[in-house]
Each structure stands twice: as structure tokens, then as C-alpha cells.
Motif scaffolding. Structure first.
Motif, PDB file in Angstrom:
ATOM      1  N   VAL A 103       0.836  -1.202   0.000  1.00  0.00           N
ATOM      2  CA  VAL A 103       0.000   0.000   0.000  1.00  0.00           C
ATOM      3  C   VAL A 103       0.869   1.249   0.000  1.00  0.00           C
ATOM      4  N   ILE A 104       1.949   1.252   0.800  1.00  0.00           N
ATOM      5  CA  ILE A 104       2.852   2.410   0.840  1.00  0.00           C
ATOM      6  C   ILE A 104       3.472   2.649  -0.534  1.00  0.00           C
ATOM      7  N   ALA A 105       3.886   1.579  -1.218  1.00  0.00           N
ATOM      8  CA  ALA A 105       4.472   1.726  -2.559  1.00  0.00           C
ATOM      9  C   ALA A 105       3.452   2.320  -3.529  1.00  0.00           C
ATOM     10  N   GLU A 106       2.197   1.842  -3.423  1.00  0.00           N
ATOM     11  CA  GLU A 106       1.146   2.382  -4.288  1.00  0.00           C
ATOM     12  C   GLU A 106       0.921   3.859  -4.031  1.00  0.00           C
ATOM     13  N   VAL A 146      12.455   0.981   2.752  1.00  0.00           N
ATOM     14  CA  VAL A 146      13.297   1.249   1.574  1.00  0.00           C
ATOM     15  C   VAL A 146      12.723   0.564   0.339  1.00  0.00           C
ATOM     16  N   PHE A 147      12.275  -0.689   0.502  1.00  0.00           N
ATOM     17  CA  PHE A 147      11.709  -1.420  -0.637  1.00  0.00           C
ATOM     18  C   PHE A 147      10.449  -0.724  -1.162  1.00  0.00           C
ATOM     19  N   ALA A 148       9.559  -0.336  -0.250  1.00  0.00           N
ATOM     20  CA  ALA A 148       8.294   0.278  -0.665  1.00  0.00           C
ATOM     21  C   ALA A 148       8.531   1.621  -1.355  1.00  0.00           C
ATOM     22  N   ILE A 149       9.402   2.437  -0.767  1.00  0.00           N
ATOM     23  CA  ILE A 149       9.653   3.761  -1.351  1.00  0.00           C
ATOM     24  C   ILE A 149      10.336   3.632  -2.712  1.00  0.00           C
ATOM     25  N   THR A 150      11.319   2.713  -2.792  1.00  0.00           N
ATOM     26  CA  THR A 150      12.013   2.512  -4.071  1.00  0.00           C
ATOM     27  C   THR A 150      11.043   2.011  -5.141  1.00  0.00           C
ATOM     28  N   LEU A 151      10.211   1.046  -4.748  1.00  0.00           N
ATOM     29  CA  LEU A 151       9.241   0.512  -5.703  1.00  0.00           C
ATOM     30  C   LEU A 151       8.252   1.594  -6.135  1.00  0.00           C
ATOM     31  N   GLY A 152       7.751   2.385  -5.177  1.00  0.00           N
ATOM     32  CA  GLY A 152       6.801   3.447  -5.516  1.00  0.00           C
ATOM     33  C   GLY A 152       7.399   4.487  -6.442  1.00  0.00           C
ATOM     34  N   GLY A 154       9.941   4.005  -8.439  1.00  0.00           N
ATOM     35  CA  GLY A 154      10.172   3.368  -9.738  1.00  0.00           C
ATOM     36  C   GLY A 154       8.904   3.326 -10.583  1.00  0.00           C
ATOM     37  N   ILE A 155       7.775   2.975  -9.950  1.00  0.00           N
ATOM     38  CA  ILE A 155       6.495   2.979 -10.681  1.00  0.00           C
ATOM     39  C   ILE A 155       6.161   4.388 -11.152  1.00  0.00           C
ATOM     40  N   GLN A 156       6.410   5.361 -10.277  1.00  0.00           N
ATOM     41  CA  GLN A 156       6.132   6.758 -10.644  1.00  0.00           C
ATOM     42  C   GLN A 156       6.966   7.188 -11.832  1.00  0.00           C
ATOM     43  N   TRP A 157       8.252   6.845 -11.832  1.00  0.00           N
ATOM     44  CA  TRP A 157       9.134   7.208 -12.950  1.00  0.00           C
ATOM     45  C   TRP A 157       8.686   6.530 -14.234  1.00  0.00           C
TER      46      TRP A 157
END
Length: 398
Positions: A103-106, A146-152, A154-157
Motif C-alpha cells: 500500500v505504501i508503494a502504491e 526502503v523497498f516500498a519507497i524505491t518501488l513506488g 520506480g512505478i512513478q518514474w
């Protein structure tokens, strides 16, 4: 729940951001997997019915985050806090923490940074308050965060890059369309200035030769040559018309401007022109009719300049026929004893060219003299129809 309340709820849901098909599949599969792992792993006797229901509700909220990320993510976080607050004998949502980081990554991918921080801080604070190993909890928070923020990010980019590529593709499509329209307009102009002009000359010359030829066989062959030229002219005009319509950029000189230029020309011979032009003529008639109308005015006024009596009046009336059609009538005084003027006004190259242009658009043209007055009438329909008879108004004209 009343009908009004259901309507408000539906409106509230519709106003929320919605996830795409890919997100719905990912969150749905993740929720199903976490539910199976939570139920099957560990000691089933240590988990009561409330714990199972809580896990099922949390997984359902996690799955709904794929459709409604704001509402589903918030519900999931609330159920996570509820599970943490309950005793371990009732509920122990260990693996559901993976769903929290999803959810945080989303939310990070949607640039909801402050809600992401608040949700993560609320759940992790509750975890720290109830955990017996703070060090392990801190390590899990660091890795998961770190995983969630990086994934989020990356999806944003990636989404931003897709938007840029989509915009570039749309811009390229628009540029290609503009180039195509420009080429079509240039082709139409080139056809008008070269092929169409030469075909008109062939048609006019064949008519002239056929009229003067004493041999009926030769006259018939020349007439056939003229018919071939007329067929070719129709094909060329069809190509020119298609290019103009596809461009969808009407390049029209206002009728009033055409009349004003002709009026200035006639002032050199002291000929006064009275005009009657309907309001909105430039937008009311179809592009092809507008073009032939301008050509008719120029040709008629040129003849007035050449053969009209100096200091005499001329009259021009333009009428709208409906559905984009237009009609023109022009009259001026000529010298009734001048045979030169009378014969020239019965059909030279200019009038023959105009008659062919009018006929190709399905219109009708009449011209000729009655006593000391020369007349020109043109009627153009909104769309080309069958070719109508056109030519001199009086019987013995050539």
C-alpha cells in the motif's frame, strides 16, 4: 441505507482515484496469497475465529486497494492497527505487514507522500509498542520502507516516462497529419496551376476547332478529344476537392474583398458598381461554391471593364440559395452598335473557362446581351450534381 445515501456513497467512490487492471490483479493476488499464508502457517489452535475474520477483512481491504487505492489502503491500515491492538491469542497479523508496504508503494507512486508517512508511522508505532524485539522490528521497518519507497518511485518514474512517450507519439501523429494536409493543399494548388489550366486550354481549343472545322468527321474527333479533356478535368477537380476538404482549413478570400478590388479596377473607367451582398456570405456557402462565385465576379467584372460603356453603371446581386448554394446576377451597359463587344461577350476563353467550372460543380450559367445591356447569371448548388446546360442567353451565339 436510503436511496439518497447510496447515491452519495456512489458519488464519493466515483470521485476517488481508480487503479488500472494491472494494479487490481497484483493486489488481488497478493491479498489471496497473504490470506492463505496467514491461515495455514503457525498453530491454528492459537488463532480464534475473530483473528481469521480480521485477517479475511484485511486481505479484502488490501485487494480493494487495487480498485480504490485511497479507500482500500486506509481500511487495510485501520484493520492492521486493530489486529495489532488485540492480544496475540486472538490475532497476530505478522505477514500482513507485507501488504502494508505494498500500500505504501502504491501511495508513493501516486505522490501521496504525507498520507504514506502517516500510515506507515501509525502502524509501525503500534508494532513497536507491542513487540518484544524492537531491533528486529526496526530492521524490518528499514528494509520494508526502503523497498516500498524505491518501488513506488520506480512505478512513478515509469508512468511518467510512459506519459512522455505517449505525448511524443501523439505529437508525431499530429505533425504527420499536418504534413499530410500541407502536401495535399500544395498538390491541389499545383494541379490548379498546371494540369487544370492545361486541360481547360485543351477543352476550349477543341471546342473552337470543332466549331470552325468544315469536315464533320474531324469535328467529331475533336469533340471526342474535348470530352476526354472534360473527363480528365473532373478527375483532377475531384482530387483537388478531396485535398481541400481533408485539410479542413478553408483558404477563402472574402467576397467583399473580391468585389472591392474589382470596384477599384472599374473606377479607372468611371464605371460605378452597385452591389447587393447578403450578410455572412463567406460562411454560408460551401467552399467550392464560394470559389466559383469569386471566379464569376472576377470574370464578369473584367468583361465590364473591357466592354462596358465608360461612366455607365453596373449592378451585382448575390443571393443565398440555401444548404450552401449561391446565385449571382450581373448587368452592365454596353455599346449596342459595337459588334466587337457583342461578339467578345458571347464567349471567349474566360467565359468558356467559367462555364466549364460552373458546369463541373453542377451549376448553371447564362450570359449574353439584350440591346444595350450585357447580362451574366450563375447558380451554384451546395454540392456537385449532374452537369447542367450552360452558355449564351441568346439563340444565335456561338
Amino acid at each position: 441505507m436510503s436511496g439518497r445515501q447510496r447515491t452519495r456513497l456512489a458519488s464519493l467512490i466515483d470521485r476517488q482515484p481508480h487503479g488500472g487492471t494491472g494494479r487490481r490483479i497484483v493486489f488481488g493476488l497478493l491479498a489471496a496469497l497473504l490470506f492463505v499464508l496467514e491461515v495455514t502457517l503457525g498453530d491454528p489452535t492459537s488463532r480464534g475465529l475473530i483473528g481469521i475474520e480480521l485477517t479475511l477483512g484485511a486481505c479484502a481491504a488490501l485487494a480493494s486497494a487495487g480498485w480504490l487505492p485511497a479507500l482500500g489502503g486506509t481500511l487495510f491500515g485501520a484493520l492492521m492497527l486493530t489486529g495489532i491492538a488485540l492480544p496475540d491469542a486472538i490475532a497476530s497479523p505478522v505477514l500482513l505487514g507485507i501488504g502494508l508496504y505494498a500500500v505504501i508503494a502504491e501511495w508513493v507512486s501516486r505522490r501521496w507522500y504525507i498520507p504514506s508517512v502517516l500510515l506507515l508511522a501509525a502502524v509501525e508505532s503500534a508494532q513497536f509498542a507491542t513487540t518484544s524485539s524492537p531491533a528486529a522490528e526496526a530492521a524490518g521497518l528499514a528494509l520494508g520502507g526502503v523497498f516500498a519507497i524505491t518501488l513506488g518511485l520506480g512505478i512513478q518514474w515509469n508512468e511518467r516516462r510512459v506519459d512522455v512517450l505517449r505525448e511524443q507519439a501523439e505529437s508525431s501523429r499530429r505533425d504527420a497529419l499536418v504534413a499530410k494536409e500541407s502536401i495535399q493543399r500544395e498538390l491541389a494548388a499545383a494541379l490548379h496551376d498546371t494540369v487544370a489550366r492545361d486541360l481547360v486550354q485543351i477543352i476550349v481549343d477543341s471546342q473552337s476547332i470543332a466549331r470552325r472545322s468544315p469536315d464533320p468527321g474531324t469535328a467529331e474527333e475533336v469533340d471526342h478529344l474535348g470530352d476526354l479533356g472534360r473527363d480528365a478535368m473532373r478527375h483532377v477537380r475531384s482530387m483537388m476537392g478531396t485535398a481541400a476538404v481533408t485539410g479542413d482549413i478553408p483558404l477563402r478570400e472574402p467576397v467583399a474583398s473580391v468585389v472591392e478590388v474589382c470596384r477599384q479596377m472599374l473606377e479607372g473607367r468611371g464605371i460605378r458598381v452597385d452591389t447587393d451582398l447578403p450578410a455572412g456570405i463567406d460562411t454560408a456557402c460551401e467552399p467550392r461554391a464560394h470559389s466559383i462565385l469569386a471566379l464569376s465576379i472576377r470574370e464578369g467584372m473584367t468583361n465590364v471593364y473591357k466592354y462596358g460603356r465608360e461612366g455607365s453603371p453596373a449592378r451585382l446581386v448575390v443571393e443565398l440559395l440555401g444548404h450552401g448554394g449561391v446565385a449571382l446576377s450581373m448587368a452592365n451597359a454596353i455599346d449596342p452598335v459595337s459588334q466587337d463587344a457583342r461578339s467578345s461577350l458571347m464567349g471567349g476563353f474566360g467565359l468558356d473557362n467559367l462555364a466549364r467550372a460552373v458546369a463541373n460543380e453542377g451549376g448553371r450559367i447564362r450570359f449574353g446581351s439584350t440591346g444595350g445591356t450585357w447580362l451574366l447569371t450563375v447558380a451554384l448548388p451546395a454540392a456537385p450534381a449532374q452537369e447542367l446546360a450552360s452558355g449564351p442567353l441568346i439563340g444565335g451565339a456561338r
